[in-house]
Design an enzyme around this catalytic site. Sequence first.
Site, PDB file in Angstrom:
ATOM      1  N   LYS A  31       0.846  -1.189   0.000  1.00 29.47           N
ATOM      2  CA  LYS A  31       0.000   0.000   0.000  1.00 29.47           C
ATOM      3  C   LYS A  31       0.878   1.234   0.000  1.00 29.47           C
ATOM      4  O   LYS A  31       1.982   1.237   0.568  1.00 29.47           O
ATOM      5  CB  LYS A  31      -0.895   0.027   1.241  1.00 29.47           C
ATOM      6  CG  LYS A  31      -2.175   0.814   1.049  1.00 29.47           C
ATOM      7  CD  LYS A  31      -3.167   0.045   0.192  1.00 29.47           C
ATOM      8  CE  LYS A  31      -4.509   0.727   0.135  1.00 29.47           C
ATOM      9  NZ  LYS A  31      -5.508  -0.099  -0.563  1.00 29.47           N
ATOM     10  N   GLY A  61     -19.348   7.064  -0.923  1.00 28.17           N
ATOM     11  CA  GLY A  61     -18.356   7.333  -1.952  1.00 28.17           C
ATOM     12  C   GLY A  61     -18.653   6.475  -3.171  1.00 28.17           C
ATOM     13  O   GLY A  61     -19.771   5.968  -3.345  1.00 28.17           O
TER      14      GLY A  61
END
Length: 354
Positions: free
Chosen positions: A80, A182
């Site tokens: 990540k 979202g």
Amino acid sequence: MRLPHDSHSLPPEEVVPFRDAESGASGVIVLHSTALGPAAGGCRFWRYTSDQDAVVDALRLAEGMALKNALADLPFGGGKAVLRSPERPHDRAALFRAFGRVVHELKGRYVTAEDVGTGVADMEVVAGETRHVAGLPPRDGRPGGDPSPWTALGVVQAMRVAVRHRLDAELSDVTVAVQGLGHVGFALCELLHGMGAKLIVAEPRSEVAARAADRFGAMVMSSKALLSARADVFAPCALGGVLDAEAVAQLRAWVVCGAANNQLADADLAVRLAERDVLYAPDFLVNAGGIINVAGEHLGWNASEVRRRVMGVGQRLKTTLALAVREGMTPNEAARTIAMDRMAQARRVQAVAA
């Protein structure tokens, strides 16, 4: 920088802080595991209060990606990146060009894509600096673009299994409380509405919440009120850590199944949820649809292969729940066991080959 210790986590293979004085870019890339292949995971663009906060978030997210990719049977490890949003005015493209150069310097050990705060346009900028990037516009019917709809599709498959397992019901029979509208949360609402589920939503942007109320007949609540709402399923689709001890105590839903990463503020809360007879569908299993699409883009699969694999998220949850029942584990522990076993097996094969 001192790395935080978590008794439930294994240490990462590599932590790569970066800073670019000219653009103002700063952040960190964490390669948690490359046992199954290059570390794959998106880039999060967020306003962190400190470098340490950014590192802590990246560490947790990278481990989640390692578990997620192993459970999804992808030839990738877990990684990540987090890129700090500067306080001062900045050139967004310059930030992502700088980030792309850092990714390139890792020589394929890390493959990036979108995450919270980033999109297709950002990944196109990154692609100007490195080929180790996905989430680019789809071409010739191949996977690509925004992975959010694929994430939502996988969550629905898992939610169907979880609702049947815990409530002996179908999605058309239940009320789902969705926290966060979202790209993924809104797409999830569309799918659930089409299946006949009733919806309660929480979203700080009033215009988006109003759109959900109008489009899906959803009831709108605050995020805090949503936890104690009369809903059968709680679907966290915003940022992580929403299920802390207080939230778990307030929760009235019987199933937790959502798209957010790292939903548990503490891994021990999986036990507390089980003690309350709440079925927690592990987030790193449930929300794998997006990374499956990213993998398909990077590996050259066609769209039908991506869809087949995303539709398999429900079956993977069914297998995990069966192991949990058989071994007296929480579903979270069962999912981690499956993923860790796959990574350990890959490391043994590597050791033999070496």
